[in-house]
Design a protein around this motif. Structure first.
Motif, short mmCIF file in Angstrom:
data_model
loop_
_atom_site.label_atom_id
_atom_site.label_comp_id
_atom_site.label_asym_id
_atom_site.label_seq_id
_atom_site.Cartn_x
_atom_site.Cartn_y
_atom_site.Cartn_z
N TYR A 26 0.84 -1.20 0.00
CA TYR A 26 0.00 0.00 0.00
C TYR A 26 0.88 1.26 0.00
O TYR A 26 0.64 2.19 -0.77
N TYR A 42 -7.19 -4.04 -2.38
CA TYR A 42 -8.48 -3.98 -1.71
C TYR A 42 -9.44 -4.99 -2.32
O TYR A 42 -9.42 -5.22 -3.53
N ASP A 48 -13.01 2.55 2.43
CA ASP A 48 -11.84 3.35 2.78
C ASP A 48 -12.32 4.70 3.31
O ASP A 48 -13.18 5.34 2.70
N ALA A 58 -13.80 1.83 -1.39
CA ALA A 58 -12.37 1.94 -1.66
C ALA A 58 -12.11 2.14 -3.15
O ALA A 58 -11.21 2.89 -3.54
N ASP A 120 -7.23 -0.91 10.33
CA ASP A 120 -7.47 -1.82 9.20
C ASP A 120 -8.28 -3.03 9.60
O ASP A 120 -8.13 -3.57 10.71
N HIS A 133 -11.47 -2.94 5.00
CA HIS A 133 -11.82 -1.62 5.53
C HIS A 133 -10.54 -0.96 6.03
O HIS A 133 -9.78 -1.57 6.79
N ARG A 134 -10.32 0.26 5.62
CA ARG A 134 -9.14 1.02 6.06
C ARG A 134 -9.59 2.43 6.41
O ARG A 134 -10.30 3.07 5.64
#
Length: 182
Positions: A26, A42, A48, A58, A120, A133-134
């Motif tokens: 990333y 992703y 995101d 994302a 994360d 999920h970030r």
């Protein structure tokens, strides 16, 4: 409390290493403005949350990256502490980062060094770990206006200078670390 077998411990270690490599990929994708590589990190249905830049899908965030990154002369993400917890094919991580931004704004631009964390969630689907999920959390920021970056400083004479995109010297140097790949 049950003791894990050596095989279970090795599987967990391999999963944590795969997630660590995902985190590092990333950073590389962000810094090199490699949107093909970023998209591959992703899951299609991932979320995101990058604050005012984008919150939601994302894939929609990645679609906006060319516009977001257009004003960035330098991006430099550094991961420090990584805390991971696994639960089968799901995992969560708190990832500490130092992210340097040199922003083009007039003749001199400005710098922002951010200390923060990524919150994360990861999922392993079809044997591959990706972000599900970030969210970015800023803990502090150190701005400098005008920019303090001096790429023409004598100390850097003759050095290769990093650049966003495929003009970065890494693309000509590496044969195994390829653009668009983890």
């Amino acid at each position: 409390m049950t003791t894990k077998t050596r095989e279970q411990q090795l599987d967990e270690l391999l999963d944590k290493q795969a997630i660590h490599e995902l985190i590092m990929a990333y950073c590389n994708a962000a810094d090199r403005h490699d949107h093909v590589k970023m998209r591959a990190l992703y899951h299609e249905d991932a979320i995101d949350d990058h604050g005012h830049f984008a919150k939601g899908s994302a894939m929609e965030f990645i679609d906006k990256l060319p516009e977001i990154q257009a004003g960035m002369a330098i991006l430099h993400h550094n991961v420090t502490t990584v805390n991971l917890k696994l639960d089968g094919d799901r995992a969560e991580g708190e990832v500490y980062i130092l992210a340097f931004h040199k922003v083009k704004d007039g003749a001199q631009g400005y710098d922002v060094l951010i200390g923060g964390r990524y919150f994360d969630k990861y999922e392993k689907r079809n044997g591959v770990w990706k972000f599900s999920h970030r969210a970015i959390v800023a803990d502090w920021a150190y701005p400098a206006t005008p920019s303090a970056v001096k790429l023409d400083h004598p100390f850097l004479a003759g050095a290769h200078i990093g650049k966003p995109g495929p003009d970065d010297p890494s693309y000509a140097f590496f044969t195994m670390l390829k653009r668009g790949e983890r």
